[in-house]
Design a protein around this motif. Sequence first.
Motif, PDB file in Angstrom:
ATOM      1  N   GLU A 214      27.840   1.870  -4.458  1.00  0.00           N
ATOM      2  CA  GLU A 214      27.132   0.593  -4.345  1.00  0.00           C
ATOM      3  C   GLU A 214      28.106  -0.570  -4.244  1.00  0.00           C
ATOM      4  O   GLU A 214      27.880  -1.526  -3.497  1.00  0.00           O
ATOM      5  CB  GLU A 214      26.225   0.417  -5.560  1.00  0.00           C
ATOM      6  CG  GLU A 214      25.013   1.341  -5.559  1.00  0.00           C
ATOM      7  CD  GLU A 214      24.147   1.147  -6.787  1.00  0.00           C
ATOM      8  OE1 GLU A 214      24.587   0.398  -7.690  1.00  0.00           O
ATOM      9  OE2 GLU A 214      23.054   1.732  -6.843  1.00  0.00           O
ATOM     10  N   ILE A 215      29.218  -0.482  -4.982  1.00  0.00           N
ATOM     11  CA  ILE A 215      30.242  -1.519  -4.902  1.00  0.00           C
ATOM     12  C   ILE A 215      30.813  -1.598  -3.493  1.00  0.00           C
ATOM     13  O   ILE A 215      31.034  -2.672  -2.935  1.00  0.00           O
ATOM     14  CB  ILE A 215      31.353  -1.263  -5.938  1.00  0.00           C
ATOM     15  CG1 ILE A 215      30.809  -1.407  -7.362  1.00  0.00           C
ATOM     16  CG2 ILE A 215      32.528  -2.213  -5.728  1.00  0.00           C
ATOM     17  CD1 ILE A 215      31.802  -1.025  -8.434  1.00  0.00           C
ATOM     18  N   GLU A 216      31.052  -0.427  -2.908  1.00  0.00           N
ATOM     19  CA  GLU A 216      31.590  -0.389  -1.542  1.00  0.00           C
ATOM     20  C   GLU A 216      30.579  -0.964  -0.551  1.00  0.00           C
ATOM     21  O   GLU A 216      30.947  -1.665   0.399  1.00  0.00           O
ATOM     22  CB  GLU A 216      31.954   1.050  -1.161  1.00  0.00           C
ATOM     23  CG  GLU A 216      33.062   1.661  -2.010  1.00  0.00           C
ATOM     24  CD  GLU A 216      34.370   0.908  -1.893  1.00  0.00           C
ATOM     25  OE1 GLU A 216      34.740   0.518  -0.764  1.00  0.00           O
ATOM     26  OE2 GLU A 216      35.028   0.723  -2.936  1.00  0.00           O
ATOM     27  N   PHE A 217      29.293  -0.672  -0.730  1.00  0.00           N
ATOM     28  CA  PHE A 217      28.258  -1.219   0.143  1.00  0.00           C
ATOM     29  C   PHE A 217      28.255  -2.745   0.074  1.00  0.00           C
ATOM     30  O   PHE A 217      28.075  -3.432   1.091  1.00  0.00           O
ATOM     31  CB  PHE A 217      26.880  -0.673  -0.257  1.00  0.00           C
ATOM     32  CG  PHE A 217      26.492   0.573   0.481  1.00  0.00           C
ATOM     33  CD1 PHE A 217      26.283   0.544   1.857  1.00  0.00           C
ATOM     34  CD2 PHE A 217      26.336   1.774  -0.192  1.00  0.00           C
ATOM     35  CE1 PHE A 217      25.914   1.701   2.547  1.00  0.00           C
ATOM     36  CE2 PHE A 217      25.977   2.922   0.480  1.00  0.00           C
ATOM     37  CZ  PHE A 217      25.759   2.892   1.855  1.00  0.00           C
ATOM     38  N   ASP A 218      28.445  -3.294  -1.121  1.00  0.00           N
ATOM     39  CA  ASP A 218      28.447  -4.749  -1.288  1.00  0.00           C
ATOM     40  C   ASP A 218      29.623  -5.402  -0.572  1.00  0.00           C
ATOM     41  O   ASP A 218      29.558  -6.591  -0.224  1.00  0.00           O
ATOM     42  CB  ASP A 218      28.496  -5.105  -2.778  1.00  0.00           C
ATOM     43  CG  ASP A 218      27.230  -4.680  -3.514  1.00  0.00           C
ATOM     44  OD1 ASP A 218      26.199  -4.505  -2.835  1.00  0.00           O
ATOM     45  OD2 ASP A 218      27.286  -4.495  -4.753  1.00  0.00           O
ATOM     46  N   GLN A 219      30.698  -4.635  -0.356  1.00  0.00           N
ATOM     47  CA  GLN A 219      31.889  -5.194   0.272  1.00  0.00           C
ATOM     48  C   GLN A 219      31.922  -5.001   1.785  1.00  0.00           C
ATOM     49  O   GLN A 219      32.844  -5.474   2.450  1.00  0.00           O
ATOM     50  CB  GLN A 219      33.142  -4.547  -0.338  1.00  0.00           C
ATOM     51  CG  GLN A 219      33.335  -4.846  -1.817  1.00  0.00           C
ATOM     52  CD  GLN A 219      34.567  -4.161  -2.388  1.00  0.00           C
ATOM     53  OE1 GLN A 219      35.189  -3.333  -1.722  1.00  0.00           O
ATOM     54  NE2 GLN A 219      34.919  -4.524  -3.606  1.00  0.00           N
ATOM     55  N   VAL A 220      30.928  -4.316   2.315  1.00  0.00           N
ATOM     56  CA  VAL A 220      30.931  -4.011   3.755  1.00  0.00           C
ATOM     57  C   VAL A 220      30.956  -5.281   4.590  1.00  0.00           C
ATOM     58  O   VAL A 220      31.739  -5.407   5.548  1.00  0.00           O
ATOM     59  CB  VAL A 220      29.715  -3.137   4.122  1.00  0.00           C
ATOM     60  CG1 VAL A 220      29.532  -3.080   5.644  1.00  0.00           C
ATOM     61  CG2 VAL A 220      29.875  -1.732   3.565  1.00  0.00           C
ATOM     62  N   ASN A 221      30.123  -6.261   4.266  1.00  0.00           N
ATOM     63  CA  ASN A 221      30.042  -7.492   5.062  1.00  0.00           C
ATOM     64  C   ASN A 221      31.351  -8.273   5.031  1.00  0.00           C
ATOM     65  O   ASN A 221      31.735  -8.912   6.015  1.00  0.00           O
ATOM     66  CB  ASN A 221      28.899  -8.373   4.554  1.00  0.00           C
ATOM     67  CG  ASN A 221      27.541  -7.738   4.806  1.00  0.00           C
ATOM     68  OD1 ASN A 221      27.372  -6.959   5.747  1.00  0.00           O
ATOM     69  ND2 ASN A 221      26.575  -8.052   3.951  1.00  0.00           N
ATOM     70  N   ASP A 222      32.055  -8.264   3.900  1.00  0.00           N
ATOM     71  CA  ASP A 222      33.307  -9.012   3.791  1.00  0.00           C
ATOM     72  C   ASP A 222      34.476  -8.260   4.411  1.00  0.00           C
ATOM     73  O   ASP A 222      35.367  -8.878   5.011  1.00  0.00           O
ATOM     74  CB  ASP A 222      33.623  -9.295   2.315  1.00  0.00           C
ATOM     75  CG  ASP A 222      32.580 -10.188   1.665  1.00  0.00           C
ATOM     76  OD1 ASP A 222      31.960 -10.986   2.393  1.00  0.00           O
ATOM     77  OD2 ASP A 222      32.385 -10.067   0.445  1.00  0.00           O
ATOM     78  N   VAL A 223      34.458  -6.942   4.294  1.00  0.00           N
ATOM     79  CA  VAL A 223      35.604  -6.135   4.745  1.00  0.00           C
ATOM     80  C   VAL A 223      35.475  -5.742   6.204  1.00  0.00           C
ATOM     81  O   VAL A 223      36.442  -5.781   6.972  1.00  0.00           O
ATOM     82  CB  VAL A 223      35.755  -4.882   3.853  1.00  0.00           C
ATOM     83  CG1 VAL A 223      36.817  -3.932   4.418  1.00  0.00           C
ATOM     84  CG2 VAL A 223      36.107  -5.284   2.427  1.00  0.00           C
ATOM     85  N   GLY A 224      34.253  -5.339   6.591  1.00  0.00           N
ATOM     86  CA  GLY A 224      34.071  -4.831   7.950  1.00  0.00           C
ATOM     87  C   GLY A 224      34.793  -3.508   8.124  1.00  0.00           C
ATOM     88  O   GLY A 224      34.837  -2.668   7.213  1.00  0.00           O
ATOM     89  N   ILE A 225      35.417  -3.314   9.275  1.00  0.00           N
ATOM     90  CA  ILE A 225      36.144  -2.073   9.529  1.00  0.00           C
ATOM     91  C   ILE A 225      37.650  -2.243   9.328  1.00  0.00           C
ATOM     92  O   ILE A 225      38.429  -1.384   9.738  1.00  0.00           O
ATOM     93  CB  ILE A 225      35.861  -1.573  10.957  1.00  0.00           C
ATOM     94  CG1 ILE A 225      36.319  -2.594  12.002  1.00  0.00           C
ATOM     95  CG2 ILE A 225      34.387  -1.231  11.126  1.00  0.00           C
ATOM     96  CD1 ILE A 225      36.201  -2.101  13.434  1.00  0.00           C
ATOM     97  N   ASP A 226      38.042  -3.322   8.686  1.00  0.00           N
ATOM     98  CA  ASP A 226      39.458  -3.588   8.428  1.00  0.00           C
ATOM     99  C   ASP A 226      39.907  -2.754   7.224  1.00  0.00           C
ATOM    100  O   ASP A 226      39.598  -3.057   6.074  1.00  0.00           O
ATOM    101  CB  ASP A 226      39.672  -5.075   8.147  1.00  0.00           C
ATOM    102  CG  ASP A 226      41.155  -5.440   8.105  1.00  0.00           C
ATOM    103  OD1 ASP A 226      41.993  -4.519   8.005  1.00  0.00           O
ATOM    104  OD2 ASP A 226      41.470  -6.640   8.151  1.00  0.00           O
ATOM    105  N   SER A 227      40.665  -1.705   7.471  1.00  0.00           N
ATOM    106  CA  SER A 227      41.104  -0.814   6.403  1.00  0.00           C
ATOM    107  C   SER A 227      42.115  -1.479   5.473  1.00  0.00           C
ATOM    108  O   SER A 227      42.203  -1.133   4.296  1.00  0.00           O
ATOM    109  CB  SER A 227      41.709   0.466   6.999  1.00  0.00           C
ATOM    110  OG  SER A 227      42.813   0.159   7.839  1.00  0.00           O
ATOM    111  N   GLU A 228      42.891  -2.453   5.997  1.00  0.00           N
ATOM    112  CA  GLU A 228      43.868  -3.136   5.148  1.00  0.00           C
ATOM    113  C   GLU A 228      43.172  -3.994   4.099  1.00  0.00           C
ATOM    114  O   GLU A 228      43.579  -4.033   2.934  1.00  0.00           O
ATOM    115  CB  GLU A 228      44.800  -3.991   6.008  1.00  0.00           C
ATOM    116  CG  GLU A 228      45.734  -3.173   6.906  1.00  0.00           C
ATOM    117  CD  GLU A 228      46.721  -4.048   7.637  1.00  0.00           C
ATOM    118  OE1 GLU A 228      46.683  -5.288   7.424  1.00  0.00           O
ATOM    119  OE2 GLU A 228      47.537  -3.505   8.414  1.00  0.00           O
ATOM    120  N   ARG A 229      42.121  -4.693   4.490  1.00  0.00           N
ATOM    121  CA  ARG A 229      41.370  -5.493   3.531  1.00  0.00           C
ATOM    122  C   ARG A 229      40.578  -4.603   2.575  1.00  0.00           C
ATOM    123  O   ARG A 229      40.372  -4.944   1.412  1.00  0.00           O
ATOM    124  CB  ARG A 229      40.422  -6.441   4.258  1.00  0.00           C
ATOM    125  CG  ARG A 229      41.112  -7.524   5.070  1.00  0.00           C
ATOM    126  CD  ARG A 229      40.080  -8.469   5.661  1.00  0.00           C
ATOM    127  NE  ARG A 229      39.307  -9.137   4.614  1.00  0.00           N
ATOM    128  CZ  ARG A 229      38.237  -9.895   4.854  1.00  0.00           C
ATOM    129  NH1 ARG A 229      37.824 -10.082   6.111  1.00  0.00           N
ATOM    130  NH2 ARG A 229      37.584 -10.461   3.862  1.00  0.00           N
TER     131      ARG A 229
END
Length: 315
Positions: A214-229
């Motif tokens: 769930e934490i990862e889902f919450d970060q999807v919009n901020d991170v996108g597909i950028d693996s470094e972020r």
Amino acid sequence: MVKPGNILRTLKENNEDNMTTIKQIYNARYSYKRSVREPITELQQLMMLLDRDNYLHWSTCHESSNIVSDIFWTHPDAMKLLNAFNIVFLMDTTYKTNKYRLPLLEIVGVTCTCLSFSAGFAFLSSEKEKNFIWALQKFRGSLLTSHVGPEVIVCDKDLALMNAINIVFPKTINLLCRFHINKYVKAKCKMLVDFVEAWEVVMDSWKTIIDCTEIEFDQVNDVGIDSERCGCVLRQTHELPCACQLARYAMSVIPFNEVHVMWTRLSFSGLSECDSSSRLSIQQEWDVILSRFDEVDICGKVIIKTSCVKLPIRT
């Protein structure tokens, strides 16, 4: 199976005038156990009970005598569990906690729901590397669904045990448990913050695997597909989809192979029919015996033949 202190407390509660002492409780328990096993020794009683309850067990004797030096055993249900959840195991040895004052090696497994179970036990005559190697080899013989052994073994900083793990399971990652890490760090460094307390603060936000996802889902919009972020911490530590992976599958179903098999095993009821029966075979061992039998002379052939177990012939 009731603790002596509880027995004594119950007697006192039922009769205030009861003058029984804790020593009398221990003496009564000892006399009862001796009457149950009759003339046989405690070790013979143990071996009898292991056979009676269908435990899987091995033992070895000293080279110069028939005295048992090491013994390994595991419960039939533990066999199913350790083969269903064969990814992570914890190993530790207790010291001077039994009346025999022998090292007791305990092997604990971890399920996909983060629960633990006893996978095996071993009484060892000493804590030398050869004793640990013997015990781990017997444990490896219990793993019917894994050819290379578990992926991770967690233990304390026992060099003999760590060396034995590297020999028996060379491809397994050997980690130190955080309790012992904290113990060693505190012994060497003066820290204002307890390592374990700091670690618990971090782990409180990751109480369960669902919470992690769930934490990862919450970060999807901020991170996108950028693996470094993203950092991909969840993928590296738990082999579960991290935020950048979830972003790639935002409009579709997450592939099942993105989740480690550890988190997909919720049952072991069909293990014997599915996993172990298709992989378990004695063909390799049988070929070695036949090859050796063809190479030796007549005396060697007789020795090999008499050493083999006679299997019942079905008619």
